[in-house]
Write a protein that holds these residues in place. Structure first.
Motif, PDB file in Angstrom:
ATOM      1  N   LEU A  34       0.878  -1.275  -0.130  1.00 56.59           N
ATOM      2  CA  LEU A  34       0.029   0.147  -0.082  1.00 56.59           C
ATOM      3  C   LEU A  34       0.713   1.264   0.217  1.00 56.59           C
ATOM      4  N   ALA A  35       1.905   1.185   0.759  1.00 59.40           N
ATOM      5  CA  ALA A  35       2.971   2.291   0.782  1.00 59.40           C
ATOM      6  C   ALA A  35       3.559   2.477  -0.711  1.00 59.40           C
ATOM      7  N   PHE A  36       3.759   1.585  -1.243  1.00 59.28           N
ATOM      8  CA  PHE A  36       4.426   1.620  -2.498  1.00 59.28           C
ATOM      9  C   PHE A  36       3.165   2.131  -3.648  1.00 59.28           C
ATOM     10  N   ALA A  37       2.139   1.936  -3.338  1.00 60.95           N
ATOM     11  CA  ALA A  37       1.056   2.265  -4.357  1.00 60.95           C
ATOM     12  C   ALA A  37       0.854   3.651  -4.096  1.00 60.95           C
ATOM     13  N   GLU A  38       0.890   4.238  -2.767  1.00 65.79           N
ATOM     14  CA  GLU A  38       0.760   5.646  -2.474  1.00 65.79           C
ATOM     15  C   GLU A  38       1.961   6.387  -3.340  1.00 65.79           C
ATOM     16  N   ALA A  39       3.016   6.010  -2.948  1.00 62.84           N
ATOM     17  CA  ALA A  39       4.249   6.479  -3.515  1.00 62.84           C
ATOM     18  C   ALA A  39       4.388   6.605  -5.310  1.00 62.84           C
ATOM     19  N   ASN A  40       3.947   5.617  -5.740  1.00 65.26           N
ATOM     20  CA  ASN A  40       3.820   5.276  -6.911  1.00 65.26           C
ATOM     21  C   ASN A  40       2.824   6.414  -7.628  1.00 65.26           C
ATOM     22  N   VAL A  41       1.890   6.629  -6.967  1.00 70.58           N
ATOM     23  CA  VAL A  41       0.871   7.655  -7.598  1.00 70.58           C
ATOM     24  C   VAL A  41       1.476   8.883  -7.357  1.00 70.58           C
ATOM     25  N   ARG A  42       2.104   9.213  -6.084  1.00 65.38           N
ATOM     26  CA  ARG A  42       2.666  10.686  -5.833  1.00 65.38           C
ATOM     27  C   ARG A  42       3.886  10.817  -7.000  1.00 65.38           C
ATOM     28  N   PHE A  43       4.363   9.852  -7.490  1.00 70.79           N
ATOM     29  CA  PHE A  43       5.510  10.162  -8.508  1.00 70.79           C
ATOM     30  C   PHE A  43       4.835  10.519  -9.723  1.00 70.79           C
ATOM     31  N   HIS A  44       3.554   9.905 -10.220  1.00 75.15           N
ATOM     32  CA  HIS A  44       2.980  10.464 -11.389  1.00 75.15           C
ATOM     33  C   HIS A  44       2.443  11.697 -10.959  1.00 75.15           C
ATOM     34  N   GLN A  45       1.755  12.027  -9.902  1.00 77.35           N
ATOM     35  CA  GLN A  45       1.380  13.376  -9.727  1.00 77.35           C
ATOM     36  C   GLN A  45       2.325  14.574  -9.745  1.00 77.35           C
ATOM     37  N   ALA A  46       3.603  14.235  -9.332  1.00 79.38           N
ATOM     38  CA  ALA A  46       4.682  14.928  -9.452  1.00 79.38           C
ATOM     39  C   ALA A  46       5.176  15.272 -10.687  1.00 79.38           C
ATOM     40  N   LEU A  47       5.075  14.140 -11.669  1.00 77.93           N
ATOM     41  CA  LEU A  47       5.429  14.184 -12.911  1.00 77.93           C
ATOM     42  C   LEU A  47       4.456  15.191 -13.848  1.00 77.93           C
ATOM     43  N   VAL A  48       3.068  15.104 -13.515  1.00 79.86           N
ATOM     44  CA  VAL A  48       2.010  16.050 -14.122  1.00 79.86           C
ATOM     45  C   VAL A  48       2.296  17.525 -13.309  1.00 79.86           C
ATOM     46  N   ALA A  49       2.658  17.496 -12.322  1.00 83.24           N
ATOM     47  CA  ALA A  49       2.949  18.891 -11.776  1.00 83.24           C
ATOM     48  C   ALA A  49       4.125  19.411 -12.266  1.00 83.24           C
ATOM     49  N   GLN A  50       5.017  18.978 -12.738  1.00 84.45           N
ATOM     50  CA  GLN A  50       6.126  19.349 -13.364  1.00 84.45           C
ATOM     51  C   GLN A  50       5.990  20.198 -14.772  1.00 84.45           C
ATOM     52  N   ALA A  51       4.773  19.940 -15.126  1.00 85.49           N
ATOM     53  CA  ALA A  51       4.161  20.836 -16.539  1.00 85.49           C
ATOM     54  C   ALA A  51       3.817  21.929 -15.729  1.00 85.49           C
ATOM     55  N   GLY A  52       3.445  22.425 -14.798  1.00 88.35           N
ATOM     56  CA  GLY A  52       3.210  23.679 -14.296  1.00 88.35           C
ATOM     57  C   GLY A  52       2.084  24.129 -14.621  1.00 88.35           C
ATOM     58  N   ASN A  53       0.602  23.254 -14.819  1.00 84.11           N
ATOM     59  CA  ASN A  53      -0.443  23.443 -15.169  1.00 84.11           C
ATOM     60  C   ASN A  53      -1.613  23.033 -13.777  1.00 84.11           C
ATOM     61  N   PRO A  54      -1.938  24.118 -13.200  1.00 80.19           N
ATOM     62  CA  PRO A  54      -2.782  23.907 -11.980  1.00 80.19           C
ATOM     63  C   PRO A  54      -4.165  23.029 -12.164  1.00 80.19           C
ATOM     64  N   LEU A  55      -4.754  23.292 -13.391  1.00 80.13           N
ATOM     65  CA  LEU A  55      -5.742  22.524 -13.862  1.00 80.13           C
ATOM     66  C   LEU A  55      -5.672  20.933 -13.993  1.00 80.13           C
ATOM     67  N   THR A  56      -4.569  20.704 -14.709  1.00 77.65           N
ATOM     68  CA  THR A  56      -4.071  19.444 -14.900  1.00 77.65           C
ATOM     69  C   THR A  56      -3.664  18.686 -13.569  1.00 77.65           C
ATOM     70  N   ASP A  57      -3.053  19.653 -12.768  1.00 76.56           N
ATOM     71  CA  ASP A  57      -2.951  19.055 -11.279  1.00 76.56           C
ATOM     72  C   ASP A  57      -4.261  18.569 -10.615  1.00 76.56           C
ATOM     73  N   ARG A  58      -5.269  19.505 -10.889  1.00 71.81           N
ATOM     74  CA  ARG A  58      -6.429  19.028 -10.198  1.00 71.81           C
ATOM     75  C   ARG A  58      -7.437  17.827 -10.726  1.00 71.81           C
ATOM     76  N   LEU A  59      -7.196  17.602 -12.159  1.00 70.80           N
ATOM     77  CA  LEU A  59      -7.793  16.576 -12.870  1.00 70.80           C
ATOM     78  C   LEU A  59      -6.849  15.364 -12.356  1.00 70.80           C
ATOM     79  N   MET A  60      -5.633  15.249 -12.327  1.00 73.50           N
ATOM     80  CA  MET A  60      -4.767  14.210 -11.980  1.00 73.50           C
ATOM     81  C   MET A  60      -5.155  13.839 -10.443  1.00 73.50           C
ATOM     82  N   ALA A  61      -5.434  14.848  -9.548  1.00 72.81           N
ATOM     83  CA  ALA A  61      -5.819  14.630  -8.185  1.00 72.81           C
ATOM     84  C   ALA A  61      -7.180  13.789  -8.302  1.00 72.81           C
ATOM     85  N   SER A  62      -7.899  13.977  -8.924  1.00 74.99           N
ATOM     86  CA  SER A  62      -9.239  13.471  -8.892  1.00 74.99           C
ATOM     87  C   SER A  62      -9.333  11.987  -9.235  1.00 74.99           C
TER      88      SER A  62
END
Length: 226
Positions: free
Chosen positions: A132-160
């Protein structure tokens, strides 16, 4: 004394805490797919009132963990073939374009610190053996990749969709975590090189290559076939 997160008493104002406890139980399978969650029984079990519980269930509904049905209340969501495909398709649409933009940003001198930290933490959790900890960290990596684009709207879509990603990753935790981490590292290197097309291609391949194995695992666990 260690208190189990899933069973400890909860205060009246802890809608977020209720959300976390119920979410965890669903991901771990302690609350099975398709099971009805009567409000009063759940409130009694978690030693809380129905008001914060309803807030928690509303958030879980928004994130796809439960379905709020008229006259039936909350029912734990059941994974279907369509739901799995929808999640993969949504990830492809969001993450590949964001990965392309992330490499462009890196080429212009953007810091990769947050992405590199997320990569390191996912690798640490892989070594911990906690699925479970790896699954959470895995998703946080993908969220960090999306956040690297610098688009807050995409960040919110990814969070959803992040919660559903964690759930699916945990359900399919039999897959090789080392393979996932190697793919993550390759993606980070591509971002660092400032090569948008390579980063997008690696991200697409990393996501899409997981579709078939996910269905294979889900077929064995839940009878779902792609």
């Amino acid at each position: 004394m260690t208190v189990d997160r899933a069973t400890e008493p909860l205060s009246e104002s802890s809608a977020q805490r209720l959300y976390e406890v119920i979410r965890r139980r669903i991901i771990l399978g302690e609350l099975a797919q398709g099971v009805r969650l009567p409000e009063q029984r759940l409130a009694d079990e978690l030693q809380t009132s129905r008001i914060p519980l309803r807030e928690a269930l509303s958030k879980l509904d928004a994130e796809g963990f439960v379905e709020l049905r008229p006259r039936r209340g909350a029912v734990v969501t059941t994974w279907t073939v369509e739901a799995v495909h929808h999640l993969f398709d949504s990830r492809l649409a969001l993450e590949t374009s964001a990965a392309n933009k992330a490499a462009q940003q890196a080429a212009q001198g953007a810091s990769l610190e947050a992405l590199e930290v997320a990569l390191e933490r996912s690798e640490e959790q892989m070594r911990s053996g906690d699925d479970l900890a790896f699954a959470e960290a895995n998703v946080r990596f993908h969220q960090a990749l999306v956040a690297q684009a610098g688009n807050p709207l995409t960040d919110r879509l990814m969070a959803s969709i992040a919660g559903q990603m964690v759930w699916l990753f945990h359900l399919t935790s039999q897959r090789d975590h080392e393979v996932a981490c190697r793919a993550h590292r390759s993606i980070v290197e591509a971002v660092r090189s400032g090569n948008p097309r390579l980063t997008e291609t690696l991200t697409y391949s990393h996501i899409e290559i997981g579709r078939k194995p996910s269905f294979e695992v889900l077929s064995a666990l839940l009878g779902i076939t792609g």
